[in-house]
Enzyme design. Structure first.
Site, PDB file in Angstrom:
ATOM      1  N   GLU A   8     -20.723  -2.191  12.878  1.00  0.00           N
ATOM      2  CA  GLU A   8     -19.664  -2.624  11.977  1.00  0.00           C
ATOM      3  C   GLU A   8     -18.865  -3.812  12.550  1.00  0.00           C
ATOM      4  O   GLU A   8     -18.604  -4.769  11.855  1.00  0.00           O
ATOM      5  CB  GLU A   8     -18.732  -1.424  11.741  1.00  0.00           C
ATOM      6  CG  GLU A   8     -17.694  -1.621  10.683  1.00  0.00           C
ATOM      7  CD  GLU A   8     -18.301  -1.772   9.302  1.00  0.00           C
ATOM      8  OE1 GLU A   8     -19.475  -1.395   9.132  1.00  0.00           O
ATOM      9  OE2 GLU A   8     -17.601  -2.286   8.423  1.00  0.00           O
ATOM     10  N   ASP A   9     -18.501  -3.726  13.797  1.00  0.00           N
ATOM     11  CA  ASP A   9     -17.528  -4.672  14.342  1.00  0.00           C
ATOM     12  C   ASP A   9     -18.094  -5.757  15.241  1.00  0.00           C
ATOM     13  O   ASP A   9     -17.404  -6.722  15.544  1.00  0.00           O
ATOM     14  CB  ASP A   9     -16.444  -3.918  15.133  1.00  0.00           C
ATOM     15  CG  ASP A   9     -15.592  -3.066  14.221  1.00  0.00           C
ATOM     16  OD1 ASP A   9     -15.688  -3.239  12.992  1.00  0.00           O
ATOM     17  OD2 ASP A   9     -14.822  -2.230  14.733  1.00  0.00           O
TER      18      ASP A   9
END
Ligand code: MN
Length: 719
Positions: free
Chosen positions: A93-94
């Site tokens: 996700e990051d």
């Protein structure tokens, strides 16, 4: 304020000192193998590098968050892949590191877990409606192929809640609401009570800071007053246990602040109504002792009739076991008592997580424990052997979640559908008109076949066109009753229209014999016949004929004024089959008639006319009943493609099938089906169903196939 229980559940709190990878390893050393711990440490190094340079709102390096999540998982004694997934849960996700990279480094199991957590992160709960929350919870569970994904997500949420203080107030409230409405109930459903309690407490505090303060102050004061009587009760029980020689741990339980609040709110009770209950938990070593304890406390204080529950003999579905009873305490204040073993207590606190990693320590585990573990073991094994998650889901859902999927409308509303539902089911669920006029569907904004089963979490948009109509083929894949009945209803109307047309043609043919035209039949004769037959109008009569419910020759005789109603069908001029009759005329699947074949029309009640070949063995009997068949012939202008079956014996040479298929395609025919009948070492016999325009076309194809050297025998299948 949290439970001052046995310490078997989640006990960590945000500490002032930083939790380090070495601290995590220290916890893991108590239950994992050294090489598994080395893997976890490698994941930590990988994650730290991936998140390098990122910081949390608190200002500390980002990696401390996943590390803290891993700690929560470790305290639940989860397996090493879950711990690795927890450490890597924000990486996709990051940091933009793809799933494939994680798979290459840590294997597919970890990659799937991390990917699953990322997918849940994408789901945003926006709706304000309370009823939608339950659907959203179900959607989350339905989207999860592996329950460990939910456990990582819950641990992630728990740590975010513990560090919520740094957020802006509005954001804090949004996250708190989501925690109370979505995450805490999921934890409860999985039997993870200590997780649920902490999420509720933190959520309550962030959502309603003032109420939290007032209520916790009230509890603090009231607890002060209760301390003395509570001690007396505990001491009294303790003494009796000692006299009986039972070793027991006795805890005074205080009710969760949030559950007090909720009871006051929902049942309109005063604080004292809710709070004035003593609650005690007794934890002992064996099941046997549990029942002895029960006898002792019932001897000490009178039990309240009807309140005793034996969840040891009859455990709850999630494996929870305990004895529950309520006693009349001093001054009439009720005392709620729970009696259980240490192992039961662990299950009651950690729920599904307690089952995950089971070491062989407790040999005396009783049936329910074993059952819950079996249940879970079964799920895990299914998942391993099934390979795909579908079967696994089917199994878990029967126990845990209902058999439904949850999808979004473009407006963000959640729609509940049965498993296997398609875009057409969705369209009919929204509105009958939308179903009837739907032509295409977009799933997550991409065009998708109407027949594809929907998955939980998808957003479905239906594209309609004015004048579009339901397709009979939809009946093959829709699963909801609403879609099915609407499509059927439409087809029935369509069929009725076609039946009227065919009925009229059949009747015209039958009237020809009497040199009569339908238009010139005297109206009173028609009226009389309709009345006799109990039909409302001409259309009903024609429809009946077209559907095969009434023999046209008999009707024609009556309309010709001949009262004797026995006719000879064989005298009729054959009816021409044009291929455009629609659903009231079909071609027999036994003999596959094609244009050029001598044919016969069999009238079948309710189904209209079925065309067979004249020499089809299935019609020999019907031929003796003139009412049931009609002479028919192919119209010159007949159009379309007709299926026909060929039986073919060929030598087993490599590539024979491909050569056959190429030859058939070359002759402008399509193969509809290939069935292998027999095979020995030398030859294979197959039946090929292909489509042709007529006999000439078929003959050309057969000639062509015979030129293939491997083909030994070739014939058309008859009846
Ligand atoms: Mn996170």
């Amino acid at each position: 304020m949290a439970d001052n229980g046995t310490g078997t559940g989640l006990t960590s709190r945000p500490d002032s000192t930083r939790f380090l990878a070495s601290d995590l390893c220290a916890i893991l050393e108590t239950y994992l193998e050294p090489e598994q711990i080395r893997e976890v440490y490698r994941a930590y190094l990988f994650g730290a590098e991936a998140h390098e340079g990122q910081t949390r709102m608190t200002g500390e390096p980002y990696i401390y968050h996943p590390l803290a999540v891993a700690r929560i998982m470790a305290e639940m004694r989860m397996d090493h892949n879950s711990i690795i997934a927890a450490i890597l849960h924000d990486v996709i996700e990051d940091t933009g590191i793809p799933k494939e990279r994680i798979e290459a480094e840590f294997g597919s199991e970890v990659a799937e877990l991390v990917d699953g957590v990322s997918k849940l992160t994408h789901l945003k709960f926006e709706s304000k409606a309370e009823a939608q929350a339950e659907n959203f919870r179900k959607m989350m569970l339905a989207m999860t192929n592996d329950l460990r994904v939910i456990l990582v997500k819950l641990a992630d949420r728990l740590h975010n809640m513990r560090t919520l203080g740094v957020m802006r107030p509005d954001k804090r409230r949004r996250i708190a609401r989501e925690t109370l409405e979505i995450y805490a109930p999921i934890a409860q459903r999985l039997g993870m009570n200590s997780m649920r309690r902490e999420l509720e407490l933190l959520g309550f505090e962030a959502m309603y800071p003032c109420r939290y303060k007032v209520l916790s102050e009230a509890v603090r004061k009231a607890s002060g007053n209760r301390r003395e009587p509570m001690h007396r009760i505990e001491a009294a029980i303790c003494q009796r246990m000692e006299e009986a020689g039972i070793e027991a741990r006795i805890f005074g339980r205080e009710k969760n602040l949030y559950s007090i609040y909720r009871k006051m709110r929902d049942k309109h009770l005063s604080f004292h109504d809710v709070f004035d209950v003593f609650a005690i938990r007794i934890v002992v070593e064996s099941v046997d002792t549990c029942y002895r304890c029960l006898g002792i406390v019932h001897n000490l204080y009178k039990p309240v009739p009807g309140k005793f529950k034996d969840y040891i003999a009859i455990p709850k579905a999630n494996g929870y076991q305990s004895l529950h009873t309520v006693l009349f305490g001093p001054n009439g204040i009720p005392i709620e008592v729970q009696i259980r073993t240490r192992e039961m207590d662990r299950v009651a606190e950690s729920g599904i997580a307690a089952h995950w990693l089971y070491k062989t320590g407790d040999q005396h585990s009783k049936s329910a424990q074993a059952r819950a573990r079996e249940w879970l073991k079964g799920i895990l094994e299914m998942q391993k052997s099934a390979g795909n998650s579908v079967e696994f889901l089917e199994h878990v859902k029967a126990d845990l979640f209902p058999d439904e999927i949850y999808v979004f409308t473009p407006q963000g509303d959640i729609m509940e559908l049965p498993r296997g539902a398609t875009a057409v089911d969705f369209a009919y669920a929204v509105h009958t008109d939308i179903g009837n006029s739907c032509v295409a569907a977009k799933i997550d904004r991409r065009l998708s076949p109407l027949s594809r089963p929907l998955q939980s979490g998808q957003t479905v948009e239906i594209i309609t066109a004015p004048g579009a109509t339901p397709n009979p083929a939809w009946l093959d894949f829709v699963v909801t009753a609403k879609a099915r009945s609407n499509i059927r209803h439409y087809l029935k109307q369509l069929r009725a229209g076609e039946a009227v047309k065919l009925g009229r043609r059949l009747l015209d043919k039958a009237l020809d014999i009497h040199q009569l035209k339908y238009e010139s039949v005297p109206p009173e004769r028609l009226e009389k016949l309709l009345e006799e037959l109990g039909l409302p109008d001409e259309e009903a009569l024609l429809r009946d004929i077209g559907l095969g419910n009434r023999v046209p020759a008999l009707v024609a005789r009556r309309l010709a004024g001949l009262e004797d109603a026995t006719g000879k069908g064989s005298n009729l001029v054959p009816l021409a089959i044009r291929g455009t009759e629609g659903m009231v005329l079909s071609y027999a699947k036994c003999c596959h008639p094609i244009p050029g074949d001598p044919i016969i029309g069999i009238l079948t009640r309710g189904r209209g006319m079925v065309i067979h070949r004249e020499d089809c063995p299935n019609v020999t009997e019907v031929r003796n009943q003139p009412d049931q068949w009609l002479p028919v012939q192919w119209a010159d202008e007949i159009q379309g493609e007709f299926p026909v079956s060929l039986r073919l014996q060929a030598q087993n040479h490599r590539g024979v099938l491909a050569r056959l298929a190429a030859a058939i395609a070359d002759e402008e025919s399509n193969i509809e089906n290939v069935a292998f009948e027999e095979k020995d070492s030398q030859t294979t016999t197959i039946t090929i169903t292909l489509t042709v325009r007529d006999r000439v076309h078929l003959a050309r194809i057969m000639r062509r196939l015979r030129t293939i050297p491997e083909v030994i025998r070739l014939q058309r299948v008859r009846g």
